[in-house]
Every structure is written in structure tokens, then in C-alpha cells.
Design a protein around this motif. Structure first.
Motif, PDB file in Angstrom:
ATOM      1  N   VAL A  56     -14.418   0.175  33.862  1.00  0.00           N
ATOM      2  CA  VAL A  56     -14.287  -1.105  33.163  1.00  0.00           C
ATOM      3  C   VAL A  56     -15.637  -1.525  32.586  1.00  0.00           C
ATOM      4  N   TYR A  57     -15.637  -1.842  31.290  1.00  0.00           N
ATOM      5  CA  TYR A  57     -16.845  -2.278  30.577  1.00  0.00           C
ATOM      6  C   TYR A  57     -16.575  -3.647  29.939  1.00  0.00           C
ATOM      7  N   PRO A  58     -17.651  -4.416  29.688  1.00  0.00           N
ATOM      8  CA  PRO A  58     -17.463  -5.552  28.775  1.00  0.00           C
ATOM      9  C   PRO A  58     -17.106  -4.986  27.405  1.00  0.00           C
ATOM     10  N   ALA A  59     -16.164  -5.602  26.699  1.00  0.00           N
ATOM     11  CA  ALA A  59     -15.837  -5.119  25.349  1.00  0.00           C
ATOM     12  C   ALA A  59     -17.092  -5.203  24.485  1.00  0.00           C
ATOM     13  N   TRP A  60     -17.238  -4.241  23.589  1.00  0.00           N
ATOM     14  CA  TRP A  60     -18.454  -4.159  22.769  1.00  0.00           C
ATOM     15  C   TRP A  60     -18.515  -5.277  21.742  1.00  0.00           C
ATOM     16  N   VAL A  61     -19.757  -5.649  21.410  1.00  0.00           N
ATOM     17  CA  VAL A  61     -20.029  -6.639  20.367  1.00  0.00           C
ATOM     18  C   VAL A  61     -20.836  -5.925  19.276  1.00  0.00           C
ATOM     19  N   ASN A  62     -20.218  -5.709  18.136  1.00  0.00           N
ATOM     20  CA  ASN A  62     -20.843  -4.974  17.027  1.00  0.00           C
ATOM     21  C   ASN A  62     -21.493  -5.980  16.083  1.00  0.00           C
ATOM     22  N   THR A  63     -22.829  -5.938  15.970  1.00  0.00           N
ATOM     23  CA  THR A  63     -23.518  -7.013  15.240  1.00  0.00           C
ATOM     24  C   THR A  63     -23.901  -6.669  13.798  1.00  0.00           C
ATOM     25  N   HIS A  64     -23.465  -5.504  13.313  1.00  0.00           N
ATOM     26  CA  HIS A  64     -23.735  -5.214  11.888  1.00  0.00           C
ATOM     27  C   HIS A  64     -22.774  -4.162  11.372  1.00  0.00           C
ATOM     28  N   HIS A  65     -21.991  -4.525  10.378  1.00  0.00           N
ATOM     29  CA  HIS A  65     -21.006  -3.613   9.806  1.00  0.00           C
ATOM     30  C   HIS A  65     -20.823  -3.974   8.334  1.00  0.00           C
ATOM     31  N   HIS A  66     -20.239  -3.053   7.560  1.00  0.00           N
ATOM     32  CA  HIS A  66     -19.747  -3.361   6.213  1.00  0.00           C
ATOM     33  C   HIS A  66     -18.355  -2.744   6.163  1.00  0.00           C
ATOM     34  N   LEU A  67     -17.353  -3.522   6.522  1.00  0.00           N
ATOM     35  CA  LEU A  67     -16.007  -2.957   6.699  1.00  0.00           C
ATOM     36  C   LEU A  67     -15.458  -2.296   5.438  1.00  0.00           C
ATOM     37  N   PHE A  68     -15.837  -2.818   4.250  1.00  0.00           N
ATOM     38  CA  PHE A  68     -15.256  -2.249   3.023  1.00  0.00           C
ATOM     39  C   PHE A  68     -15.600  -0.768   2.879  1.00  0.00           C
ATOM     40  N   GLN A  69     -16.692  -0.327   3.541  1.00  0.00           N
ATOM     41  CA  GLN A  69     -17.115   1.073   3.410  1.00  0.00           C
ATOM     42  C   GLN A  69     -16.254   2.048   4.220  1.00  0.00           C
ATOM     43  N   SER A  70     -15.267   1.527   4.944  1.00  0.00           N
ATOM     44  CA  SER A  70     -14.456   2.407   5.797  1.00  0.00           C
ATOM     45  C   SER A  70     -13.687   3.460   4.999  1.00  0.00           C
ATOM     46  N   LEU A  71     -13.555   3.271   3.670  1.00  0.00           N
ATOM     47  CA  LEU A  71     -12.907   4.298   2.842  1.00  0.00           C
ATOM     48  C   LEU A  71     -13.930   5.106   2.039  1.00  0.00           C
ATOM     49  N   LEU A  72     -15.199   5.068   2.480  1.00  0.00           N
ATOM     50  CA  LEU A  72     -16.258   5.788   1.755  1.00  0.00           C
ATOM     51  C   LEU A  72     -16.996   6.779   2.668  1.00  0.00           C
ATOM     52  N   LYS A  73     -16.289   7.269   3.684  1.00  0.00           N
ATOM     53  CA  LYS A  73     -16.945   8.196   4.615  1.00  0.00           C
ATOM     54  C   LYS A  73     -17.203   9.542   3.946  1.00  0.00           C
ATOM     55  N   SER A 101      -5.973  -4.549  -2.584  1.00  0.00           N
ATOM     56  CA  SER A 101      -5.270  -3.725  -1.595  1.00  0.00           C
ATOM     57  C   SER A 101      -6.191  -2.657  -0.975  1.00  0.00           C
ATOM     58  N   THR A 102      -7.085  -2.073  -1.776  1.00  0.00           N
ATOM     59  CA  THR A 102      -7.992  -1.076  -1.178  1.00  0.00           C
ATOM     60  C   THR A 102      -9.002  -1.761  -0.252  1.00  0.00           C
ATOM     61  N   PHE A 103      -9.435  -2.964  -0.639  1.00  0.00           N
ATOM     62  CA  PHE A 103     -10.365  -3.690   0.234  1.00  0.00           C
ATOM     63  C   PHE A 103      -9.682  -4.002   1.573  1.00  0.00           C
ATOM     64  N   ARG A 104      -8.454  -4.499   1.479  1.00  0.00           N
ATOM     65  CA  ARG A 104      -7.728  -4.858   2.713  1.00  0.00           C
ATOM     66  C   ARG A 104      -7.526  -3.633   3.606  1.00  0.00           C
ATOM     67  N   LEU A 105      -7.176  -2.517   2.994  1.00  0.00           N
ATOM     68  CA  LEU A 105      -6.952  -1.301   3.765  1.00  0.00           C
ATOM     69  C   LEU A 105      -8.253  -0.834   4.437  1.00  0.00           C
ATOM     70  N   ALA A 106      -9.366  -0.912   3.695  1.00  0.00           N
ATOM     71  CA  ALA A 106     -10.656  -0.503   4.265  1.00  0.00           C
ATOM     72  C   ALA A 106     -11.001  -1.367   5.480  1.00  0.00           C
ATOM     73  N   VAL A 107     -10.789  -2.674   5.345  1.00  0.00           N
ATOM     74  CA  VAL A 107     -11.071  -3.586   6.457  1.00  0.00           C
ATOM     75  C   VAL A 107     -10.213  -3.214   7.666  1.00  0.00           C
ATOM     76  N   ARG A 108      -8.945  -2.948   7.405  1.00  0.00           N
ATOM     77  CA  ARG A 108      -8.017  -2.628   8.499  1.00  0.00           C
ATOM     78  C   ARG A 108      -8.422  -1.338   9.209  1.00  0.00           C
ATOM     79  N   VAL A 109      -8.745  -0.314   8.438  1.00  0.00           N
ATOM     80  CA  VAL A 109      -9.167   0.970   9.031  1.00  0.00           C
ATOM     81  C   VAL A 109     -10.397   0.750   9.918  1.00  0.00           C
ATOM     82  N   GLY A 110     -11.378   0.010   9.395  1.00  0.00           N
ATOM     83  CA  GLY A 110     -12.610  -0.222  10.157  1.00  0.00           C
ATOM     84  C   GLY A 110     -12.359  -0.997  11.439  1.00  0.00           C
ATOM     85  N   LEU A 111     -11.534  -2.039  11.342  1.00  0.00           N
ATOM     86  CA  LEU A 111     -11.266  -2.851  12.538  1.00  0.00           C
ATOM     87  C   LEU A 111     -10.528  -2.034  13.593  1.00  0.00           C
TER      88      LEU A 111
END
Ligand SMILES: [Zn+2]
Length: 472
Positions: A56-73, A101-111
Motif C-alpha cells: 500500500v502506497y499513498p497515491a502519487w501526486v504528479n506535479t508537471h504534465h502536458h496531457l495534450f501530448q499523450s498522442l505525440l509519443k 475531439s483529439t484534444f479530449r482523447l489525448a487528455v483521456r489517454v494521459g489521465l
């Protein structure tokens, strides 16, 4: 309504020193809050999570992301480029290609990638804003977060002036007006910002890159407005030596001095990266309790270097971990990030070795970071930096943001100390449960109602669409 996490094999708390481990083996959660830890007897009608053989861990706190980039790997034109060339090759070249729609999808994938690594909180540094934008990226990030039950800290990026690399590019790359930027921050705070500890929605003032995104006088106004509104401040700083060169050439001072001159230091400020710092800059950051979002995988991928967390923490800088955007980190999950932080701080210290015949007294880099240090940075450190006063550690009275890892992959077999497995072994451990504010968000390694295969197919199609629309 209570919930009992029962018979945990090991518990890491996110606290420092001897308190970093709790014997458990049980934890009771009532109304979203950890009520008790220890040997507890089940209550009648209590929901039970059987954590036998789990860690058991404390859930992680991610302090820097750019979610829109999730479709630019792994985007080929930027794959082998350093920061400035990579910015032109990937994020800026694809920026105008995103629609709602692509922005929303990228955010969803990242989250979802984050959630499945055991992450509850994400500070997304979103800078997809331009004049007369036809869709509201802030609203999309908050609504996708809400649909999944995640804690979203929107760092409202953007720029009021252009950098050279943005010249002669389309509307999507043009800066916003200063008044439009400030008005939108006030609108977002009024509409979304919730300062209660259990809040799932926060807003942060976050011009994209402090040295380049706005003139100094405007940066001072931004800091003033943020403090009047009671929100935090965030930006990129000193990711490469370019920052030192640019600050000296443009302003005749160091990047951290520039921040000091414009009221951008303090315990309500944190910066991503801080890889290349002069000793006097580290002292000033520490004295002002300005925080760092350490992003070792992105810094590695872009060849930027390795931040000196030992010196920063010793100086008094609060330390946290961030995955940064997936366009510069193909493993944008917190377990991978913590694994990299652990190894790279040790490697960094080891690289300073000097031969003894030249007066070196090197003893090895293995004491640079323990697993407990890394867990503390990735949980309590992040919560402190984001001002989440009841998140980030496992102890009675704290919000139940909790990851229960199952360690059922051969990668984790044979461990003498299972508690360290999720960080030391790397990879992605399956989640027996992820709780956020006591709510079960991931259960038996799946997000209820989520069709992962459909998401994969959508992401593949969206990558094709983005490639067709990207600038040459
Ligand atoms: Zn970044």
C-alpha cells in the motif's frame, strides 16, 4: 459508510524517517478520510479490500504534465532532438493539428495512464490556448478529470509574447493578449477553483516559460493577481543551459535572479526541471522555499541532464515528481518516473567520482536516494507543493488517496522486501485498488466502465489524423 483495507503486506506512508513505514496491517476509511491504521476488526456491513500480499502506497501526486501530448509519443521528427529543436519538431508543429475531439482523447489517454500507475492528482501545465480558440481546453481537462474522479490542478499556461521559433506560424501559435490571459485566469478561478483540502479542482497561474512567455512587468502583474486570488504559480525553468545563456543575454542575470526580480519565488511557486542551476541559484530557491517538479524521464529523453535533488533538498527546496508531457516521455506514468528518479539520483552522484590518486574521496552514489525518499517526493512532496494540505501521506486524518499494488507479475517475484517493489522493480504493477477521496477509482486493475481496447483503437486513428494535419 466505511471501507477496510485488510492485511496489507506492507505500507509506505510518504512520511520521512522511521514513520516512512507503518506496520498496519489494516486501514479504515470513513467518509473519504483515513480514520485508523493498525490491527482493526471488521465492522458489520463494512466493505473490505483484501490486501493480502499487496503493498500500500499513498497515491502519487504528479506535479508537471502536458496531457495534450499523450498522442505525440515517439514522434519521429523530435525523437532524437534536444529541447529547443524538439519543441519546434513536435509540440509546436502539432499544436494547430488538435481539435476538440483529439484534444479530449489525448487528455483521456494521459489521465488513464496515470490512474493505472496509482496516481490520484495531476497538475496539468496546459498551454494550448490561442486567440479566438474554437474549443475550451480548460473545460475539457476538468470534465475528463471529473468523469474519472481524479484530482485536477489546471496550470493555466500560455504566452503573451512570441519566441523566435513561433514566428510566421498559424493562429494557433500566436500569443494571447495580456488582458485576455488575465481575464481568463480570473474566469477559471471563479468557475473551477475550489480551495478546500478535498477539492478535485484547482487553478494555477502558469505562463508557459517564465523567461520567454511574457515581459517582466506582466510577470509581476501575474504574480500579484495570483496572490490576490489565492492560487499558486508555476512555470518551466532552467531545463537546459540555454536558460542560463538566455537570461544572461536578455536580462544580465541568472534565471533564478530573474524570478526573484519579478516576484516569482516563494513557497507558493514551483518550477519544472531546474536541471541547470548555479550554486547561488540553489541557495535562493531554498531560502524562498520555491519547489521543484523533477522530471527525470523527460530530462533523460531530451538529453537535458539530471537535476541535483540532493543539493536542492539540502538547501530547503520542496521536491516533487512530474512525468512531463508524453512527447518527451513515452512512459508518462508515476511508477516509471519514480523508478527513474531513484536510479538517476544515484547515477548522478556516482558520476562525480574522482580517482583517489587525484584526491577523490568518492564513497559511491547509492546513498543518494532511498525508495522511501522517492515515494515521499512523489506523494507528500507533491501535495505540499500543490498546497493540498490533507493529501500525500497515509496517516489518520488524511484524505484516502491510496494505491494498493498487487505485485502479481514475475517482475516482482523473489523480492526480499516487497514494500520497495513498485519503485525498485519499475514497470507497472497491477492495482488491486486505487482510492481517491476514499472512492474506488481503479478496481482489480481496471477502471469500471472503461473500454481500454476501444481507447487504443481511437488513439491509433487520432495519431493518423494528427500526422495528416501537422505542419510540414
Ligand atoms: Zn513541461
Amino acid at each position: 459508510m466505511t471501507l477496510l483495507i485488510r492485511n496489507a503486506h506492507a505500507i509506505l506512508t510518504g512520511l520521512p524517517g522511521a514513520a516512512s513505514r507503518h506496520a498496519g496491517p489494516d486501514m479504515r476509511i470513513r467518509d473519504g478520510v483515513i480514520e485508523a491504521m493498525g490491527a482493526l476488526s471488521p465492522l458489520a456491513d463494512e466493505r473490505i479490500i483484501d490486501a493480502r500480499d499487496c503493498v500500500v502506497y499513498p497515491a502519487w501526486v504528479n506535479t508537471h504534465h502536458h496531457l495534450f501530448q499523450s498522442l505525440l509519443k515517439g514522434e519521429p521528427q523530435g525523437l532524437n532532438q534536444s529541447l529547443t529543436a524538439w519543441l519546434s519538431a513536435t509540440p509546436y508543429r502539432f499544436r494547430a493539428a488538435f481539435d476538440e475531439s483529439t484534444f479530449r482523447l489525448a487528455v483521456r489517454v494521459g489521465l488513464i495512464e496515470l490512474l493505472r500507475s496509482g496516481c490520484a492528482t495531476v497538475a496539468d501545465h496546459n498551454y494550448l490556448y490561442w486567440p479566438d480558440m474554437p474549443f475550451d481546453t480548460s473545460d475539457i481537462i476538468f470534465s475528463e478529470g471529473e468523469a474519472l474522479g481524479m484530482r485536477i490542478v489546471l496550470c493555466r499556461g500560455g504566452a503573451t509574447q512570441s519566441r523566435a521559433i513561433e514566428q510566421d506560424l498559424p493562429l494557433a501559435l500566436r500569443p494571447e493578449g495580456f488582458d485576455a490571459y488575465m481575464t481568463d485566469v480570473e474566469r477559471l478561478v471563479g468557475r473551477y477553483h475550489d480551495s478546500r483540502p478535498e477539492s478535485l479542482r484547482r487553478v494555477v497561474m502558469a505562463p508557459t516559460t517564465l523567461l520567454h512567455s511574457a515581459p517582466g512587468a506582466q510577470l509581476r502583474e501575474m504574480a500579484k493577481l495570483a496572490r490576490r486570488l489565492g492560487i499558486r504559480l508555476h512555470s518551466h525553468l532552467s531545463e537546459t543551459v540555454d536558460y542560463l545563456d538566455a537570461a544572461r543575454a536578455k536580462f544580465g542575470m541568472t534565471p533564478v535572479q530573474f524570478c526573484a526580480e519579478h516576484d516569482w519565488l516563494g513557497s507558493d511557486v514551483w518550477f519544472a526541471h531546474l536541471v541547470k542551476l548555479l550554486p547561488e541559484e540553489i541557495t535562493l530557491l531554498g531560502a524562498t522555499r520555491t519547489g521543484i517538479a523533477h522530471c527525470p524521464q523527460s530530462n533523460g529523453r531530451l538529453g537535458s541532464g539530471i537535476a541535483d535533488l540532493l543539493a536542492l533538498e539540502k538547501a530547503g527546496v520542496p521536491v516533487s515528481l512530474g512525468v512531463d508531457g508524453a512527447a518527451s516521455n513515452e512512459a508518462a506514468d508515476m511508477q516509471s518516473e519514480a523508478h527513474a528518479a531513484w536510479l538517476l539520483q544515484r547515477a548522478r552522484k556516482g558520476m562525480l567520482a574522482q580517482p583517489r590518486y587525484e584526491g577523490g574521496t568518492f564513497e559511491g552514489g547509492a546513498d543518494a536516494a532511498t525508495i522511501e525518499d522517492v515515494v515521499r517526493w512523489g506523494s507528500a512532496g507533491g501535495a505540499q507543493i500543490l498546497g493540498l494540505s490533507r493529501s500525500g501521506t497515509l496517516q489518520p486524518g488524511m484524505l484516502a488517496d491510496i494505491a494498493v499494488y498487487r505485485l502479481d507479475d514475475p517482475r516482482y517475484f523473489g523480492l526480499h522486501d516487497m514494500a520497495i517493489g513498485p519503485v525498485a522493480c519499475g514497470g507497472r504493477a497491477s492495482l488491486k485498488a486505487l482510492l481517491i477521496n476514499g472512492r474506488m477509482i481503479v478496481e482489480n486493475d481496471s477502471v469500471p466502465g472503461l473500454d481500454l481496447d476501444a481507447l487504443r483503437v481511437d488513439a491509433m486513428a487520432a495519431v493518423k489524423t494528427l500526422q495528416q494535419r501537422a505542419l510540414a
